[in-house]
Design a protein around this motif. Structure first.
Motif, PDB file in Angstrom:
ATOM      1  N   ASP A   1       5.012   1.852  11.867  1.00 56.70           N
ATOM      2  CA  ASP A   1       4.165   1.694  10.684  1.00 56.70           C
ATOM      3  C   ASP A   1       4.494   2.774   9.664  1.00 56.70           C
ATOM      4  O   ASP A   1       3.660   3.602   9.300  1.00 56.70           O
TER       5      ASP A   1
ATOM      6  N   HIS B   1      -1.958   5.547  14.515  1.00 60.06           N
ATOM      7  CA  HIS B   1      -3.032   5.381  13.546  1.00 60.06           C
ATOM      8  C   HIS B   1      -3.990   4.357  14.130  1.00 60.06           C
ATOM      9  O   HIS B   1      -3.780   3.895  15.263  1.00 60.06           O
TER      10      HIS B   1
ATOM     11  N   TRP C   1       3.308  -2.540   1.685  1.00 56.92           N
ATOM     12  CA  TRP C   1       2.726  -3.122   2.895  1.00 56.92           C
ATOM     13  C   TRP C   1       2.845  -2.172   4.091  1.00 56.92           C
ATOM     14  O   TRP C   1       2.339  -2.453   5.171  1.00 56.92           O
ATOM     15  N   GLY C   2       3.584  -1.064   3.925  1.00 54.38           N
ATOM     16  CA  GLY C   2       3.535  -0.005   4.940  1.00 54.38           C
ATOM     17  C   GLY C   2       4.576  -0.077   6.040  1.00 54.38           C
ATOM     18  O   GLY C   2       4.408   0.575   7.070  1.00 54.38           O
ATOM     19  N   HIS C   3       5.658  -0.853   5.822  1.00 49.80           N
ATOM     20  CA  HIS C   3       6.626  -1.007   6.916  1.00 49.80           C
ATOM     21  C   HIS C   3       8.061  -0.790   6.438  1.00 49.80           C
ATOM     22  O   HIS C   3       8.313  -0.589   5.249  1.00 49.80           O
TER      23      HIS C   3
ATOM     24  N   LYS D   1       9.110   5.032   1.028  1.00 49.52           N
ATOM     25  CA  LYS D   1       8.783   4.615  -0.346  1.00 49.52           C
ATOM     26  C   LYS D   1       9.825   5.014  -1.376  1.00 49.52           C
ATOM     27  O   LYS D   1      10.125   4.284  -2.306  1.00 49.52           O
TER      28      LYS D   1
ATOM     29  N   GLU E   1       6.554   3.436   5.934  1.00 57.28           N
ATOM     30  CA  GLU E   1       7.183   2.898   4.718  1.00 57.28           C
ATOM     31  C   GLU E   1       7.991   4.014   4.068  1.00 57.28           C
ATOM     32  O   GLU E   1       7.458   5.088   3.798  1.00 57.28           O
TER      33      GLU E   1
ATOM     34  N   ASP F   1      -2.591   6.503   6.236  1.00 59.24           N
ATOM     35  CA  ASP F   1      -1.735   7.468   6.939  1.00 59.24           C
ATOM     36  C   ASP F   1      -1.443   7.045   8.380  1.00 59.24           C
ATOM     37  O   ASP F   1      -2.270   6.448   9.044  1.00 59.24           O
TER      38      ASP F   1
ATOM     39  N   SER G   1       4.279   7.867   5.472  1.00 61.58           N
ATOM     40  CA  SER G   1       3.614   7.002   4.511  1.00 61.58           C
ATOM     41  C   SER G   1       3.220   5.659   5.134  1.00 61.58           C
ATOM     42  O   SER G   1       4.057   4.915   5.647  1.00 61.58           O
ATOM     43  N   HIS G   2       1.932   5.362   5.086  1.00 60.73           N
ATOM     44  CA  HIS G   2       1.370   4.089   5.558  1.00 60.73           C
ATOM     45  C   HIS G   2      -0.058   4.074   5.040  1.00 60.73           C
ATOM     46  O   HIS G   2      -0.676   5.127   4.925  1.00 60.73           O
ATOM     47  N   ARG G   3      -0.597   2.923   4.733  1.00 63.93           N
ATOM     48  CA  ARG G   3      -1.949   2.884   4.185  1.00 63.93           C
ATOM     49  C   ARG G   3      -2.949   3.507   5.170  1.00 63.93           C
ATOM     50  O   ARG G   3      -3.032   3.078   6.323  1.00 63.93           O
TER      51      ARG G   3
ATOM     52  N   HIS H   1      -5.043   1.310  12.772  1.00 69.31           N
ATOM     53  CA  HIS H   1      -5.059  -0.092  12.341  1.00 69.31           C
ATOM     54  C   HIS H   1      -5.251  -0.978  13.573  1.00 69.31           C
ATOM     55  O   HIS H   1      -4.884  -0.623  14.690  1.00 69.31           O
TER      56      HIS H   1
END
Ligand SMILES: [Zn+2]
Ligand SMILES: [Zn+2]
Length: 274
Positions: free
Chosen positions: A177, A71, A215-217, A181, A179, A159, A155-157, A73
């Motif tokens: 990265d 991704h 937080w995505g982790h 959930k 999560e 994507d 799943s991660h902010r 980030h």
């Protein structure tokens, strides 16, 4: 296939002396295939040394070198402006995020933005190498060198994507990265099935992750659960938290290995041959 860790840290680089054992550079992995061809996973700050090593070793792959991103980030792209081979007009790079349903801006504009004059002195188009930016809407393909590739969104902010790379009967899975959930994500387990090496996000301890929902982790326990469910042969815990120094991570590694002896924490400069 040989895997070399150039950046194992998550979120932000750390340069403190008590971070030398596991490394302070952000996500970047060199994959060297049996033919000698290479691919790069993520372009965090570790890509600076990776580039310097390629030049030092006179690495002469001038046709397409893939830089595949989980991704965009910051900790996964911020090393790119310091990637020296990208200043060589003889070289060709394909920078891609593979997988379906990617949202947001196009990839080239993200790379160009981080090199705008507010942030960096040299614009992307002045670097010199030839770049192809791709966001192929695919989940699987095999290239002309017989390397099979599967992409899976998790799943991660904003994507993020995990990748399964197979060559010569050996399988690497890179899944950072991520999560989990609602329990362990079955897609991540499917992607990791029987991997020879699974590299998985393990930013948090089981205690920390309770405070870091959204937080995505992952925690190291979740990474082990994925490896156990998938039957992975080796597990590299990755994307170390910037607040976890060497002493903390050494202790964490011992705890991990009590539960899953085939687990280890990725170390900057470390190599795994499959
Ligand atoms: Zn990250
Ligand atoms: Zn991220």
């Amino acid at each position: 296939m040989k895997i070399t860790f150039y950046g194992t840290r998550g979120s932000i680089p750390v340069a403190d002396p008590d971070y030398f054992q596991f490394g302070g550079n952000t996500s970047c992995i060199l994959v060297t295939f049996s033919s000698g061809r290479i691919a790069i996973l993520d372009a965090g700050t570790g890509i600076r040394k990776l580039g310097n090593d390629l030049l030092k070793n006179s690495h002469e792959q001038y046709d397409n070198i893939s830089i595949i991103l989980s991704h965009t980030h910051w900790d996964h792209i911020q090393g790119f402006p310091y990637f020296e081979p990208a200043y060589d007009p003889r070289r060709n790079f394909t920078i891609s995020i593979c997988g379906k349903e990617r949202r947001g801006k196009d990839l080239k504009s993200i790379f160009a933005t981080q090199m705008e004059n507010d942030f960096f002195p040299v614009p992307l188009e002045k670097m010199g190498a030839n770049f192809t930016f791709l966001q192929p809407d695919i989940t699987a393909y095999e290239n002309q060198w017989g390397i099979k590739f599967v992409a899976s969104k998790h799943s991660h902010r904003g994507d993020a994507y995990g990748y399964r790379i197979e060559e010569g009967g050996k399988t690497l899975v890179y899944c950072t990265d991520v999560e989990h959930k609602h329990g362990i994500d079955p897609n991540v387990v499917a992607l990791s099935r029987n991997a020879d090496l699974l590299i998985h996000d393990a930013q948090y301890t089981p205690e920390e992750i309770k405070m870091k929902k959204g937080w995505g982790h992952s925690s190291w326990v979740q990474a082990i659960e994925v490896a156990e469910q998938a039957g992975a042969k080796k597990l590299a815990l990755f994307h170390h938290d910037p607040d976890h120094n060497d002493a903390f991570l050494s202790k964490m590694e011992k705890e991990c290995q009590k539960r899953y002896p085939r687990a280890f924490l990725a170390r900057e400069g470390g190599q795994v041959a499959l």
